[in-house]
Design a protein around this motif. Structure first.
Motif, PDB file in Angstrom:
ATOM      1  N   PHE A  69       0.838  -1.096   0.013  1.00 13.95           N
ATOM      2  CA  PHE A  69      -0.063   0.315   0.110  1.00 13.95           C
ATOM      3  C   PHE A  69       1.001   1.345   0.097  1.00 13.95           C
ATOM      4  N   ASN A  70       0.288   2.406  -0.239  1.00  8.18           N
ATOM      5  CA  ASN A  70       0.842   3.787  -0.034  1.00  8.18           C
ATOM      6  C   ASN A  70       1.040   4.005   1.325  1.00  8.18           C
ATOM      7  N   ARG A  71       1.796   4.816   1.854  1.00 11.26           N
ATOM      8  CA  ARG A  71       2.064   5.198   3.289  1.00 11.26           C
ATOM      9  C   ARG A  71       1.738   6.547   3.229  1.00 11.26           C
ATOM     10  N   PHE A  72       0.646   6.878   4.423  1.00  7.92           N
ATOM     11  CA  PHE A  72       0.201   8.305   4.361  1.00  7.92           C
ATOM     12  C   PHE A  72       1.398   8.928   5.535  1.00  7.92           C
ATOM     13  N   LEU A  73       2.204  10.116   5.130  1.00  9.88           N
ATOM     14  CA  LEU A  73       3.076  10.545   5.793  1.00  9.88           C
ATOM     15  C   LEU A  73       2.546  11.644   6.922  1.00  9.88           C
ATOM     16  N   ALA A  83       7.736  -4.382  11.045  1.00  9.38           N
ATOM     17  CA  ALA A  83       6.360  -4.483  11.629  1.00  9.38           C
ATOM     18  C   ALA A  83       5.272  -3.986  10.905  1.00  9.38           C
ATOM     19  N   GLU A  84       5.556  -3.123   9.750  1.00  7.96           N
ATOM     20  CA  GLU A  84       4.672  -2.617   8.887  1.00  7.96           C
ATOM     21  C   GLU A  84       4.130  -3.595   7.838  1.00  7.96           C
ATOM     22  N   THR A 121       6.136  -1.691   1.473  1.00  7.85           N
ATOM     23  CA  THR A 121       6.115  -1.362   2.893  1.00  7.85           C
ATOM     24  C   THR A 121       6.654  -2.500   3.776  1.00  7.85           C
ATOM     25  N   GLY A 122       7.610  -1.979   4.553  1.00  7.79           N
ATOM     26  CA  GLY A 122       7.892  -2.789   5.708  1.00  7.79           C
ATOM     27  C   GLY A 122       9.140  -3.840   5.407  1.00  7.79           C
ATOM     28  N   VAL A 123       9.640  -3.861   4.018  1.00  4.72           N
ATOM     29  CA  VAL A 123      10.660  -4.831   3.644  1.00  4.72           C
ATOM     30  C   VAL A 123      12.015  -4.419   4.410  1.00  4.72           C
ATOM     31  N   GLU A 124      12.456  -5.169   5.359  1.00  2.71           N
ATOM     32  CA  GLU A 124      13.786  -4.802   6.064  1.00  2.71           C
ATOM     33  C   GLU A 124      14.804  -5.809   5.564  1.00  2.71           C
ATOM     34  N   LEU A 152       4.986 -15.831   0.103  1.00  2.00           N
ATOM     35  CA  LEU A 152       4.170 -16.963   0.580  1.00  2.00           C
ATOM     36  C   LEU A 152       2.589 -16.377   0.524  1.00  2.00           C
ATOM     37  N   GLY A 153       2.454 -14.951   0.911  1.00  4.44           N
ATOM     38  CA  GLY A 153       1.086 -14.532   0.844  1.00  4.44           C
ATOM     39  C   GLY A 153       0.468 -14.384  -0.621  1.00  4.44           C
ATOM     40  N   GLY A 154       1.135 -14.343  -1.472  1.00  2.49           N
ATOM     41  CA  GLY A 154       0.801 -14.450  -2.804  1.00  2.49           C
ATOM     42  C   GLY A 154       1.037 -13.052  -3.576  1.00  2.49           C
ATOM     43  N   ALA A 155       1.908 -12.354  -3.210  1.00  2.00           N
ATOM     44  CA  ALA A 155       2.655 -11.198  -3.942  1.00  2.00           C
ATOM     45  C   ALA A 155       3.329 -11.625  -5.375  1.00  2.00           C
ATOM     46  N   ASP A 156       3.033 -10.863  -6.524  1.00  2.00           N
ATOM     47  CA  ASP A 156       3.734 -11.265  -7.617  1.00  2.00           C
ATOM     48  C   ASP A 156       5.135 -10.726  -7.844  1.00  2.00           C
ATOM     49  N   VAL A 157       5.241  -9.408  -7.004  1.00  2.00           N
ATOM     50  CA  VAL A 157       6.384  -8.911  -6.661  1.00  2.00           C
ATOM     51  C   VAL A 157       6.572  -8.264  -5.694  1.00  2.00           C
ATOM     52  N   VAL A 158       7.666  -8.014  -5.185  1.00  2.00           N
ATOM     53  CA  VAL A 158       7.719  -7.220  -3.553  1.00  2.00           C
ATOM     54  C   VAL A 158       8.689  -6.022  -3.820  1.00  2.00           C
ATOM     55  N   MET A 159       8.036  -4.731  -3.640  1.00  2.00           N
ATOM     56  CA  MET A 159       8.756  -3.598  -3.752  1.00  2.00           C
ATOM     57  C   MET A 159       9.331  -3.033  -2.467  1.00  2.00           C
ATOM     58  N   THR A 160      10.563  -2.045  -2.636  1.00  2.00           N
ATOM     59  CA  THR A 160      11.238  -1.531  -1.382  1.00  2.00           C
ATOM     60  C   THR A 160      11.822  -0.396  -1.718  1.00  2.00           C
ATOM     61  N   ALA A 161      12.084   0.522  -1.002  1.00  2.00           N
ATOM     62  CA  ALA A 161      12.650   1.618  -1.045  1.00  2.00           C
ATOM     63  C   ALA A 161      13.542   1.940   0.268  1.00  2.00           C
ATOM     64  N   SER A 162      12.621   1.760   1.559  1.00  2.00           N
ATOM     65  CA  SER A 162      13.268   1.798   2.737  1.00  2.00           C
ATOM     66  C   SER A 162      14.521   0.998   2.842  1.00  2.00           C
ATOM     67  N   ALA A 163      14.363  -0.198   2.733  1.00  2.00           N
ATOM     68  CA  ALA A 163      15.477  -1.052   2.932  1.00  2.00           C
ATOM     69  C   ALA A 163      17.013  -0.565   1.964  1.00  2.00           C
TER      70      ALA A 163
END
Length: 336
Positions: free
Chosen positions: A197-201, A222-223, A246-249, A259-270
């Motif tokens: 999801f998007n994260r409201f800042l 945790a997110e 969101t939350g990929v550390e 495992l949950g079913g995502a086709d891809v996993v996006m990350t910016a924070s890590a």
């Protein structure tokens, strides 16, 4: 070991995607992400406010030139104060797409339908493999109904889909009254993918300066739970691709989303926290886990822990909720 996956109809070498961030504001940054091993890069966002500002400035220049030579209406000289943000963005996109062998996805950050058709088409013409619509809308107007908010998302999607032939993904907020229904409606309206999801800042308050203190906090592990909840519920129920963000550390969060079913996993924070080369650490962790578990390909385990089709989704979540409360009441609060 096969890490390949499909997202938005695109073939990716692996499911790790660098989401829009300052890391993709230069061609060198995009190249570093590609060299680190990501499957695709989402270019940093072109903001609605930039497009509006350029349109206003262009209109003023055109009006000022009506009493001048006709030829002056066909160009805008340097040094006139025109905001070249959108033009710089398109130039970067074109150069980045030529510089790397992985898909480069253009990103539009919008809150209203606006005049997105022309810019979306320009993004396509500059070599983008797809467009991501980052719909950032905090509906603070007390007269704006939930249905109006939902319709605005559909209107933005319709404008862009009418203008391009490349795939279009919609990045959503988690705060709909019926998230699954919104996902279904966007799917039926032609969204090729949903990014959850998007994260409201949310702003903070500085008690010493008595001022609102806006700021960006990088996401933490945790997110992962909120997007993971909806990924597991939507997997197999809509035709659109599912991108988790969101939350990929570390590798663990990447694996959980798959495992949950995502086709891809996006990350910016890590990647911002550890640098672009951290992509290799995430992918190595995924490979090591797959080897330990005996999986030869992503498709061997993708969606393994998604909510099974035919399940009463509401009852399923209610059972999880009650179980969690019983666990807490027994004094077991899980890891701190």
């Amino acid at each position: 070991m096969d890490l390949s996956t499909r997202y938005l109809g695109l073939n990716l070498r692996n499911p790790l995607v660098a989401s829009a961030s300052p890391l993709s504001k230069t061609v060198d940054g995009v190249r570093r992400l590609a060299d680190a091993g990501v499957g695709a890069v989402v270019l940093y966002s072109l903001f609605e406010e930039q497009v509006r500002r350029e349109a206003r400035q262009n209109a003023r220049l055109a009006e000022a030139g009506t009493d001048s030579f006709a030829e002056s209406l066909s160009y805008f000289p340097e040094g006139t104060g025109v905001d070249h943000g959108p033009r710089r963005y398109l130039s970067l996109l074109e150069r980045a797409a030529e510089a790397v062998a992985i898909p480069v996805i253009g990103s539009i950050n919008a809150s209203t339908p606006g005049s997105w058709a022309g810019y979306a088409r320009s993004i396509q013409d500059c070599g983008a493999a797809a467009v991501e619509l980052n719909v950032y809308l905090l509906p603070g107007d007390a007269h704006l109904s939930g249905r109006d908010v939902e319709q605005r998302h559909l209107d933005i999607l319709a404008r862009v889909k009418d203008a391009v032939t490349i795939p279009v993904a919609v990045k959503l907020s988690p705060y709909f009254s019926a998230t699954a229904d919104m996902a279904r409606r966007l799917d039926l309206a032609g969204a090729d993918g949903l990014v959850l999801f998007n994260r409201f800042l949310q702003p903070d308050i500085d008690t010493e300066t008595l001022a609102v203190a806006p700021g960006i906090l990088l996401s933490r592990a945790a997110e992962v739970r909120l997007p993971l909840t909806w990924i597991t519920l939507l997997h197999g129920r809509i035709g659109a691709s599912l991108a988790a963000t969101t939350g990929v550390e570390g590798p663990v969060e990447l694996i959980k989303y798959l495992l949950g079913g995502a086709d891809v996993v996006m990350t910016a924070s890590a990647l911002l926290r550890h640098g672009p080369d951290y992509a290799a650490v995430l992918l190595d962790g995924l490979r090591h886990w797959m080897s330990r578990k005996g999986y030869a390909a992503i498709n061997d385990f993708r969606g393994l822990l998604a909510v099974p089709i035919g399940t009463d989704e509401a009852a399923h979540e209610r059972v999880n909720y009650v179980s969690a409360l019983r666990q807490a009441n027994s004094g077991d609060y899980g890891p701190w």
